[in-house]
Design an enzyme around this catalytic site. Structure first.
Site, short mmCIF file in Angstrom:
data_model
loop_
_atom_site.label_atom_id
_atom_site.label_comp_id
_atom_site.label_asym_id
_atom_site.label_seq_id
_atom_site.Cartn_x
_atom_site.Cartn_y
_atom_site.Cartn_z
N GLY A 90 0.82 -1.33 0.08
CA GLY A 90 -0.04 -0.10 0.10
C GLY A 90 0.96 1.25 0.04
O GLY A 90 1.85 1.35 -0.82
N SER A 122 6.06 -5.28 -0.84
CA SER A 122 5.89 -3.92 -1.08
C SER A 122 6.07 -3.04 -0.01
O SER A 122 7.30 -3.24 0.80
CB SER A 122 4.73 -3.51 -1.72
N ALA A 123 5.25 -2.25 0.41
CA ALA A 123 5.44 -1.47 1.81
C ALA A 123 5.76 -2.16 2.86
O ALA A 123 6.58 -1.80 3.85
CB ALA A 123 4.18 -0.68 2.12
N HIS A 159 9.68 -2.74 -6.43
CA HIS A 159 9.08 -2.65 -7.62
C HIS A 159 10.01 -1.71 -8.52
O HIS A 159 9.81 -0.86 -9.35
CB HIS A 159 7.78 -1.50 -7.66
N GLU A 194 10.14 -6.85 -9.81
CA GLU A 194 8.98 -7.51 -9.46
C GLU A 194 9.24 -9.26 -9.92
O GLU A 194 9.84 -9.60 -10.58
CB GLU A 194 7.91 -7.28 -10.72
#
Length: 233
Positions: A90, A122-123, A159, A194
């Site tokens: 997020g 991710s986060a 990413h 990724e």
């Protein structure tokens, strides 16, 4: 001994949520029936319950139960007894802000160093580093500090994207921005592409997945780290 799985993303192009990591996650969470999910990173538009349900749908394929940290009256106590934790993606600024708000960052760090399995995407991967300063996210909220878990001795840029060859203009590249970070900071940065992830067992960190990673150090030339290699920074 630390046991962590730090992934660039939760979803690959044309894939479904966490499908590319199913086999890895099944092995990673061996012996863990219930995993606490930290949904704090997701901004408005989806509730914590809805986000937790997305995670539950992915983990039910490997026989694991998911419960959101937001469901506990005492999140510190919940983490103290957790058998495993997953922090979803997020906005990193929002995630870190909430971790400080509920005073759980230090507790989460403690449990990781005690050997509780931790999985982040991710986060949720950004926060495993020394600071969150190499996130790609916009600062939609101001956290009390950029300091994060420090569970690994470098920062993550999930990413990670390479410059597009032949393109006349694509703005500032990720490499440019990371070099700007190193103008004022000496913390090494690993750019995770990724489909790639870091497998952490104690002090040994191994890059896994189909693609290499891009490694940045202050005042040094960036270089490629092949998948299957140890990350030694």
């Amino acid at each position: 001994m630390k046991k962590m799985l730090i992934a660039s993303t939760s979803t690959l192009y044309e894939g479904t949520y966490l499908d590319y990591l199913q086999k890895e996650l099944q092995e990673f969470f061996t012996g863990v029936d219930e995993i606490i999910f930290i949904p704090y990173a997701r901004p408005g538009g989806i509730s914590h319950d809805a986000y937790t349900e997305i995670a539950q749908q992915a983990f039910k394929h490997i026989g694991k139960s998911i419960i959101g940290l937001h469901r506990f009256e005492d999140p510190q106590k919940a983490l103290k007894g957790a058998k495993g934790v997953f922090t979803g993606g997020g906005n990193t600024f929002l995630l870190v802000s909430q971790l400080y708000k509920f005073n759980v960052l230090s507790r989460l760090r403690q449990r990781i160093f005690e050997g509780m399995p931790y999985f982040g995407t991710s986060a949720g991967s950004n926060i495993t580093g020394v600071t969150m300063q190499t996130t790609n996210d916009m600062p939609i909220i101001y956290p009390p500090s950029f300091k994060t878990l420090g569970a690994i001795p470098f920062n993550i840029n999930p990413h990670y994207l390479d410059p597009v060859s032949g393109l006349k203009h694509m703005g500032e590249t990720r490499e440019t921005r990371i070099k700007e970070f190193h103008t004022y900071n000496s913390i090494p940065v690993v750019g995770l592409r990724e489909g790639s992830w870091l497998d952490v067992k104690g002090d040994q960190i191994t890059l896994k997945g189909a693609l290499s990673a891009r490694v940045f150090k202050q005042a040094e030339q960036a270089y490629e780290l092949a998948t299957g290699s140890l990350v030694e920074l």
